[in-house]
Design a protein around this motif. Structure first.
Motif, PDB file in Angstrom:
ATOM      1  N   ASP A  34      -3.444  18.214  30.596  1.00 30.06           N
ATOM      2  CA  ASP A  34      -4.743  17.665  30.988  1.00 30.06           C
ATOM      3  C   ASP A  34      -5.629  18.739  31.618  1.00 30.06           C
ATOM      4  OD1 ASP A  34      -4.558  14.740  30.399  1.00 30.06           O
ATOM      5  OD2 ASP A  34      -2.811  14.909  31.693  1.00 30.06           O
ATOM      6  N   ALA A  35      -5.019  19.642  32.385  1.00 31.56           N
ATOM      7  CA  ALA A  35      -5.804  20.669  33.062  1.00 31.56           C
ATOM      8  C   ALA A  35      -6.375  21.687  32.078  1.00 31.56           C
ATOM      9  CB  ALA A  35      -4.954  21.380  34.112  1.00 31.56           C
ATOM     10  N   GLN A  36      -5.743  21.852  30.920  1.00 28.75           N
ATOM     11  CA  GLN A  36      -6.238  22.799  29.929  1.00 28.75           C
ATOM     12  C   GLN A  36      -7.052  22.120  28.827  1.00 28.75           C
ATOM     13  OE1 GLN A  36      -3.298  26.054  28.901  1.00 28.75           O
ATOM     14  NE2 GLN A  36      -1.959  24.821  30.214  1.00 28.75           N
ATOM     15  N   ARG A  37      -7.250  20.829  28.997  1.00 34.26           N
ATOM     16  CA  ARG A  37      -8.043  20.069  28.025  1.00 34.26           C
ATOM     17  C   ARG A  37      -9.485  19.966  28.511  1.00 34.26           C
ATOM     18  NH1 ARG A  37      -7.245  13.508  27.710  1.00 34.26           N
ATOM     19  NH2 ARG A  37      -9.341  13.001  26.946  1.00 34.26           N
ATOM     20  N   PRO A  38     -10.485  20.269  27.666  1.00 27.40           N
ATOM     21  CA  PRO A  38     -11.883  20.169  28.107  1.00 27.40           C
ATOM     22  C   PRO A  38     -12.250  18.739  28.497  1.00 27.40           C
ATOM     23  CG  PRO A  38     -11.708  21.449  26.081  1.00 27.40           C
ATOM     24  CD  PRO A  38     -10.367  20.813  26.302  1.00 27.40           C
ATOM     25  N   TRP A  39     -12.921  18.612  29.631  1.00 25.23           N
ATOM     26  CA  TRP A  39     -13.400  17.320  30.112  1.00 25.23           C
ATOM     27  C   TRP A  39     -14.902  17.430  30.368  1.00 25.23           C
ATOM     28  CZ3 TRP A  39     -10.174  13.088  30.525  1.00 25.23           C
ATOM     29  CH2 TRP A  39      -8.799  13.329  30.534  1.00 25.23           C
ATOM     30  N   GLY A  40     -15.633  16.432  29.951  1.00 21.61           N
ATOM     31  CA  GLY A  40     -17.069  16.428  30.176  1.00 21.61           C
ATOM     32  C   GLY A  40     -17.406  16.444  31.657  1.00 21.61           C
TER      33      GLY A  40
END
Length: 620
Positions: free
Chosen positions: A351-357
């Protein structure tokens, strides 16, 4: 004049006044004698006093319970010929009663631009830097208009000080810089949302809270990470500024027995530096503490004796030393953020390396045992202020007034009302607000108050509409709102909600319609029990107006204000308190405080509020 300025030695020693631009301090008035006292809390002990020759001026010891880079001014990295100029710039601004953190922002922005030009030009001398060099450096950063304004303002202020007080001719046009700064500020006002802090995506927020809770409860986890997770959970639940959170001490969690409903409520009592004035008592606030937050607080209090520093201070959040760490307390923001990134990388790597808006990526470097080398990663780490945004937005989405949020979160200016929550100017298309209202009325069984006593009829018609379409009010809210179309139009109002239907048409006279809306008399205006805090606030304001008119001898105006007050009590506050009691009787106080935390003060003081209402209702 040097004698008159000697008081500064209490704060910064050995100032070489023979080097200073004497005319910058030539306003030989009493205001200089108390300048530092306006921006710091106290004079430090001699061993903590700043020396002029220091390349880092750390003002943290001049404040209680503070360990913040915002008041740590770093002159390292400046070209040698600029150091003295900038040190006297800092002194001059402080003596003009400017906050140290604000002065630091201006100086640091100036230093950043100069160093950028030096790096790109292979060491261009300060006296040769031109207006075009400065403007190109700002434009190359491709920043928002607000940030551009800050950069231009920093350049203008420092250059103005140097040029005018050292009488140095530099190839810089201050007029152009000032003009561009003003233009950037005007542009900022037309694009008010560009610098606003976005909310944390709900999915990511829930994962962070869930994982932090799991680590906090795992007694096999190492002390530092458990302590950090306790602190992180408190941040997610309280939304405090990070400096206020890390400064909490062991005695800040309190409980209050609500005898009427046989429940206990927890709250955190904290002091906040940011809105407080130096040399005045710190402003203090009470903030609702959820059961999860109370668990985190008590867990941290219980396990902190595992830390070697637990006897040396009374801070709630303390950490054991690790490599390259500083162990001064309260824990610094830098160390908190380092642990924050380690937590996300180690416990939520995907989750920490996944882009989040709405979340900016940051570089994180760690040692790989397998590859035996340093590996850089990009992590999406929510800014700690985004938890404040999340809490404010949750409060707003639950019908809490912005005025209450301002008080609850420790803001003293109206400007900050919309900083963490960005309400729309036209709520007709605010589907979140409208959907919440429909869920409460049709799903939770809350009957709208007001509306010329048409609340029950409105509730019945909404339920009929939903049942006829075979909708589930909780799962199909988007479809319900689309199906409503223009049959039911819902808008938020201060302390209420406007519901326009064919059942309750507006006045045909637009002027009358506006007046009725403004004074809360419109038959379309409804309200709920959780708006009692706004009604009570209005009640208190009316008391002040009544007393002011009476004191000024305006008897007729006072009588009119009293009648308005009784009307508000009769139509709004009393019915809201009655509905509040009914709701707590059915669902319990925990449910009410969990969903409507802004009612904490109302619930805990309801008996006194009822007495206050009775007194004013009997007033002649």
């Amino acid at each position: 004049m040097i004698t008159n300025l000697a008081f500064a030695y209490d704060y910064v020693s050995d100032i070489p006044w023979d080097k200073n631009p004497a005319f910058a301090f030539s306003d030989d008035t009493d205001k200089y004698l108390s300048a530092f006292k306006h921006v710091v809390e106290f004079i430090p002990t001699p061993d903590l006093k700043i020396r002029y020759t220091d390349m880092v001026w750390d003002f943290n010891p001049y404040f209680k319970h503070m360990n913040d880079d915002s008041v740590r001014i770093i002159f390292n990295g400046l070209p040698g010929d600029l150091v003295d100029y900038c040190k006297f710039f800092v002194l001059h601004k402080i003596m003009m009663n400017k906050k140290i953190s604000t002065v630091n922002v201006r100086f640091s922005d100036f230093k950043s631009i100069i160093n950028q030009i030096n790096e790109e030009s292979n060491g261009k001398s300060f006296v040769l830097i031109t207006t075009d060099d400065l403007l190109d450096a700002v434009k190359s950063r491709n920043v928002s208009s607000s940030t551009a304004h800050n950069l231009y303002e920093a350049l203008y202020q420092v250059y103005y000080f140097i040029i005018n007080n050292y009488k140095i001719e530099l190839p810089v046009d201050l007029g152009i810089i000032k003009e561009l700064g003003v233009k950037a500020m005007k542009l900022t006002k037309t694009t008010v949302d560009e610098d606003k802090i976005p909310n944390i995506p709900e999915e990511f927020f829930k994962k962070i809270v869930s994982m932090a809770t799991s680590v906090m409860r795992d007694e096999k986890e190492e002390y530092n990470i458990r302590a950090f997770c306790c602190e992180l959970i408190m941040l997610t639940q309280l939304g405090l500024r990070l400096g206020d959170l890390t400064a909490l001490t062991l005695d800040r969690l309190h409980s209050m027995e609500l005898k009427k409903i046989h429940k206990t409520a927890n709250y955190i009592h904290y002091s906040s530096l940011k809105p407080s004035k130096p040399h005045s008592p710190m402003l203090e606030f009470d903030i609702y503490c959820s059961p999860l937050c109370a668990e985190a607080y008590n867990t941290l209090k219980k396990i902190r004796n595992q830390c070697q520093f637990y006897k040396d201070n009374d801070f709630l959040f303390i950490l054991d030393p690790v490599k390259n760490s500083r162990n001064d307390f309260p824990v610094s923001k830098n160390r908190f953020n380092l642990m924050y990134r380690q937590f996300l990388f180690n416990y939520l790597p995907e989750d920490a390396q996944r882009p989040w808006g709405g979340i900016k990526p940051v570089k994180y470097i760690t040692w790989s045992k397998e590859k035996k080398q340093i590996i850089p990663y990009m992590l999406y780490v929510p800014d700690t202020r985004q938890y404040r945004v999340h809490l404010c937005t949750e409060l707003y989405n639950h019908g809490v007034s912005l005025v209450f949020i301002q008080k609850y979160m420790g803001h003293l200016t109206a400007y900050m009302l919309g900083y963490y929550v960005r309400p729309k100017t036209d709520f007709q298309e605010d589907l979140d607000f409208s959907g919440k209202f429909i869920k409460e009325v049709a799903g939770d069984g809350i009957t709208p108050l007001g509306g010329d006593n048409n609340g029950e009829e409105l509730q019945t018609q909404i339920k009929v509409f939903i049942n006829a379409g075979n909708y589930n009010v909780y799962d199909d809210i988007d479809e319900i709102m689309k199906a409503f179309g223009d049959k039911i139009v819902i808008r938020a109002k201060t302390g209420g909600v406007c519901v326009k239907t064919s059942l309750i048409p507006c006045s045909k006279d637009k002027r009358s319609d506006r007046i009725m809306c403004a004074y809360g008399l419109c038959p379309n205006l409804f309200h709920m029990f959780y708006m009692a805090d706004v009604s009570y606030f209005n009640f208190k304001q009316m008391q002040k107006t009544y007393n002011a008119n009476l004191k000024s001898g305006h008897k007729i105006s006072a009588e009119r204000e009293l009648e308005k007050m009784k009307d508000v009590l009769h139509r709004r506050l009393i019915p809201e308190l009655d509905q509040l009691d009914e709701t707590m009787s059915k669902k319990g106080m925990d449910y009410v405080l969990e969903h409507y935390p802004m009612l904490y003060d109302i619930i805990t003081n309801e008996a006194n509020i009822r007495k206050e209402i009775a007194t004013w209702m009997n007033q002649n």
